[in-house]
Design an enzyme around this catalytic site. Structure first.
Site, PDB file in Angstrom:
ATOM      1  N   ILE A  83     -70.480 -33.167 -11.732  1.00  0.00           N
ATOM      2  CA  ILE A  83     -71.758 -33.860 -11.910  1.00  0.00           C
ATOM      3  C   ILE A  83     -72.326 -34.384 -10.594  1.00  0.00           C
ATOM      4  O   ILE A  83     -73.533 -34.498 -10.444  1.00  0.00           O
ATOM      5  CB  ILE A  83     -71.650 -34.986 -12.966  1.00  0.00           C
ATOM      6  N   ASN A 132     -67.895 -48.380 -15.885  1.00  0.00           N
ATOM      7  CA  ASN A 132     -67.221 -49.466 -16.580  1.00  0.00           C
ATOM      8  C   ASN A 132     -68.137 -50.683 -16.506  1.00  0.00           C
ATOM      9  O   ASN A 132     -69.114 -50.685 -15.764  1.00  0.00           O
ATOM     10  CB  ASN A 132     -65.808 -49.729 -16.022  1.00  0.00           C
ATOM     11  N   GLY A 140     -62.255 -41.594 -12.753  1.00  0.00           N
ATOM     12  CA  GLY A 140     -63.000 -40.528 -13.414  1.00  0.00           C
ATOM     13  C   GLY A 140     -64.378 -40.303 -12.836  1.00  0.00           C
ATOM     14  O   GLY A 140     -64.570 -40.310 -11.613  1.00  0.00           O
ATOM     15  N   VAL A 141     -65.351 -40.091 -13.697  1.00  0.00           N
ATOM     16  CA  VAL A 141     -66.738 -39.847 -13.285  1.00  0.00           C
ATOM     17  C   VAL A 141     -67.259 -41.022 -12.457  1.00  0.00           C
ATOM     18  O   VAL A 141     -67.896 -40.832 -11.422  1.00  0.00           O
ATOM     19  CB  VAL A 141     -67.643 -39.621 -14.523  1.00  0.00           C
ATOM     20  N   ASP A 142     -66.976 -42.230 -12.901  1.00  0.00           N
ATOM     21  CA  ASP A 142     -67.442 -43.431 -12.206  1.00  0.00           C
ATOM     22  C   ASP A 142     -66.966 -43.443 -10.756  1.00  0.00           C
ATOM     23  O   ASP A 142     -67.753 -43.647  -9.828  1.00  0.00           O
ATOM     24  CB  ASP A 142     -66.945 -44.665 -12.965  1.00  0.00           C
ATOM     25  N   SER A 187     -67.234 -41.389 -22.409  1.00  0.00           N
ATOM     26  CA  SER A 187     -66.123 -41.960 -23.194  1.00  0.00           C
ATOM     27  C   SER A 187     -64.995 -40.987 -23.519  1.00  0.00           C
ATOM     28  O   SER A 187     -64.046 -41.355 -24.193  1.00  0.00           O
ATOM     29  CB  SER A 187     -66.608 -42.614 -24.499  1.00  0.00           C
ATOM     30  N   THR A 188     -65.054 -39.744 -23.021  1.00  0.00           N
ATOM     31  CA  THR A 188     -64.011 -38.775 -23.385  1.00  0.00           C
ATOM     32  C   THR A 188     -62.823 -38.762 -22.434  1.00  0.00           C
ATOM     33  O   THR A 188     -61.846 -38.078 -22.696  1.00  0.00           O
ATOM     34  CB  THR A 188     -64.583 -37.341 -23.474  1.00  0.00           C
ATOM     35  N   TYR A 247     -61.312 -43.510 -21.898  1.00  0.00           N
ATOM     36  CA  TYR A 247     -61.684 -44.244 -23.103  1.00  0.00           C
ATOM     37  C   TYR A 247     -61.272 -43.531 -24.385  1.00  0.00           C
ATOM     38  O   TYR A 247     -61.421 -44.066 -25.475  1.00  0.00           O
ATOM     39  CB  TYR A 247     -63.183 -44.551 -23.114  1.00  0.00           C
TER      40      TYR A 247
END
Length: 172
Positions: A9, A22, A30-32, A120-121, A124
């Site tokens: 991404i 978060n 992760g993505v964050d 959320s996958t 989370y």
């Protein structure tokens, strides 16, 4: 138009990249973490400003807020906090709200293109089948009502996630 892409991404050339943030808005895994690392210190500085103001207690689950995209190939990052999966409590409306609120904010910014992760996958724990159905339905409905957004792209990190989203997309 909804697109599915297998990839990273942080490399998407769109107006808005959505961050599965978060609640602290200060980066994470992760993505964050990837968005904060590749976007550079500008994103963290903007998030710190948000925390010093209206979002002192953090961002609530399902809500969305925008910052600069820093060094990413986008204009903005829209941060949204997804819910943690629960087998005993239905948090589906909160996951739905992540997508809808991100799209509304992107449209308010004047964006035409937006890239989403599978919110959320990861850590989370939201099951991919359920997450894909919620995400694709919310985005399809919301973009039908928002003529400004011309492309909503789901950027899936690995082949299994892409395959699940592709199956869900074919059922729309």
């Amino acid at each position: 138009m909804i697109e599915l892409v297998l990839g990273d991404i942080t490399t998407q050339h769109v107006d808005v990249i959505v961050n599965a943030a978060n609640s602290s808005l200060l980066g994470g895994g992760g993505v964050d973490g990837a968005i904060h690392r590749k976007g550079g210190p500008e994103i963290l500085a903007a998030c710190r400003e948000l925390r010093a103001g209206h979002y002192g207690g953090g961002l609530k689950t399902g809500h969305a807020v925008a910052t600069t995209a820093g060094r990413l190939p986008a204009k903005w990052v829209v941060h949204t906090v997804g819910p943690v999966w629960s087998a005993t409590n239905d948090h589906s409306p909160l996951l739905d709200a992540c997508y809808r609120n991100s799209l509304k904010l992107a449209a308010d910014l004047g964006a035409h293109t937006i890239a989403f992760p599978a919110i959320s996958t990861g850590i989370y724990g939201w099951p991919l089948d359920s997450a894909a159905a919620i995400a694709l339905t919310a985005v399809a409905e919301e973009t039908a009502n928002s003529p400004g957004i011309t492309t909503a792209r789901f950027v899936l990190f690995d082949q299994p996630a892409y395959d699940v989203f592709e199956r869900a997309f074919s059922r729309l």
